[in-house]
Design a protein around this motif. Sequence first.
Motif, PDB file in Angstrom:
ATOM      1  N   ARG A 115       7.169 -47.567  -6.817  1.00  0.00           N
ATOM      2  CA  ARG A 115       8.048 -46.969  -5.795  1.00  0.00           C
ATOM      3  C   ARG A 115       7.977 -45.448  -5.803  1.00  0.00           C
ATOM      4  NH1 ARG A 115      10.778 -50.147  -1.833  1.00  0.00           N
ATOM      5  NH2 ARG A 115      11.421 -52.056  -2.835  1.00  0.00           N
ATOM      6  N   PRO A 174       7.384 -45.174  -1.450  1.00  0.00           N
ATOM      7  CA  PRO A 174       8.810 -45.518  -1.287  1.00  0.00           C
ATOM      8  C   PRO A 174       9.022 -46.885  -0.633  1.00  0.00           C
ATOM      9  CG  PRO A 174       8.390 -43.280  -0.505  1.00  0.00           C
ATOM     10  CD  PRO A 174       7.053 -43.892  -0.804  1.00  0.00           C
ATOM     11  N   ASP A 196      14.794 -48.512   1.934  1.00  0.00           N
ATOM     12  CA  ASP A 196      13.754 -47.811   1.162  1.00  0.00           C
ATOM     13  C   ASP A 196      13.727 -46.318   1.494  1.00  0.00           C
ATOM     14  OD1 ASP A 196      13.026 -50.200   0.027  1.00  0.00           O
ATOM     15  OD2 ASP A 196      11.223 -50.485   1.246  1.00  0.00           O
ATOM     16  N   HIS A 206      14.615 -43.115  -0.998  1.00  0.00           N
ATOM     17  CA  HIS A 206      13.721 -41.968  -1.206  1.00  0.00           C
ATOM     18  C   HIS A 206      14.419 -40.650  -0.871  1.00  0.00           C
ATOM     19  CE1 HIS A 206      10.278 -39.293  -1.181  1.00  0.00           C
ATOM     20  NE2 HIS A 206      10.771 -38.810  -0.053  1.00  0.00           N
ATOM     21  N   ASP A 223      10.470 -33.807   2.387  1.00  0.00           N
ATOM     22  CA  ASP A 223       9.624 -33.198   1.360  1.00  0.00           C
ATOM     23  C   ASP A 223       9.744 -31.685   1.447  1.00  0.00           C
ATOM     24  OD1 ASP A 223       7.144 -34.040  -0.517  1.00  0.00           O
ATOM     25  OD2 ASP A 223       6.717 -32.126   0.441  1.00  0.00           O
TER      26      ASP A 223
END
Lengths: 218, 218
Positions: free
Chosen positions: A51, A55, B146, B150, B158
């Motif tokens: 993961r 992700p 998911d 993240h 990011d």
Amino acid sequence: MLPILTVFKWSPDGGKGLARDMRARWALEEVGQAYQVRLVSFKGLKAPEHRARHPFGQIPTFEQDGLVLFESGAIVLHLALRHPGLLPSDPDGRARAMMWMFAAVSTVEPPIVEREQSEFTDRGKPWYSPERFAFLDDAIRARLQDLSAHLGEREWLDGAFSAGDLMMVLVLRRAEAPLLAEFPNLAAYVARGEARSAYKHAYAAQAALYAGGPPEDW
Amino acid sequence: MLPILTVFKWSPDGGKGLARDMRARWALEEVGQAYQVRLVSFKGLKAPEHRARHPFGQIPTFEQDGLVLFESGAIVLHLALRHPGLLPSDPDGRARAMMWMFAAVSTVEPPIVEREQSEFTDRGKPWYSPERFAFLDDAIRARLQDLSAHLGEREWLDGAFSAGDLMMVLVLRRAEAPLLAEFPNLAAYVARGEARSAYKHAYAAQAALYAGGPPEDW
């Protein structure tokens, strides 16, 4: 350091090259970049270690010198931007090759994958029926018809072979064979992709991995 | 020459910014590039003149100085590669931003669009049922879960805002509001995107176009 791909320890297709690591493998072969693979079991896909790379808990992932990528399209694009061989040199041609990469995963692939997954996820559901599969086939046909009309007698989607063709050929390979056969120019286009030396090397590498059948713990 | 986008003459959402031209509009605003629009009716989408721009007969398309692109992801990437503001400057960060663009259209969007389209295309079909919509909602939930895990407490996917966030925020906006609300950090992430000045300008431009209701020939 050689790049590392994560791939299925056992592929649901038994090595027919339909899993998405084929996209990364083929691109690596086209640009002449050697690589290693890390095998991930189905259980391992959902483990924290994987993961952290992906992700959404899927394959493939790509790692090199600290960079970690998921999404086959992004891996192919990364390779295409850093090595010659997968994008044309003129700026407009490059933009169009990237356009076809997006068309493959965003416009052509979804109805194909929807139909494919329905075979598994919808089994036993009240809507699992021949009528529904015919409906899903028609949705795929609509995309294939448009793509076929665009391709016409062209060899590749836009001039020379590019990362856009690489993605599109592999997306089309996931369509049911009789459906693809309804569009002879698309079937021939896929065959041209499969005839490339880099494709053959990539295909052989994944097929060899699964030739022995499922391992005990997959 | 200013770039030209093709957009719906009348948008099915009546101007809520859910059509895919929002992706191109927002990107153009982020990089400070003025543009023009060409309106296309639903009938016009399938006409040869538009098919020459977009083989699948959709919007948006992008034209500038002889280059013609379709696929919203490709248009955003084209702008991101040619103007500062949508990709980080370090090579690895750029690759990851492109990765999130692919994740948006290839992993997160398909179940959202499948559910959305089922409302229309499946109406009257034997499988059109609350049970099936619950099943489709669960497929969306799996992706949102998911993504939420993240994102965590991050502001953007990011580091700094990028083309990856632009695409992901707009994909998430197409999910049903109650579903998105189950993941407060994703809802807050979308709100952060919507709060950007460039987003607001893009939203206002498309909303203004549809404020008068459907034209006679749409």
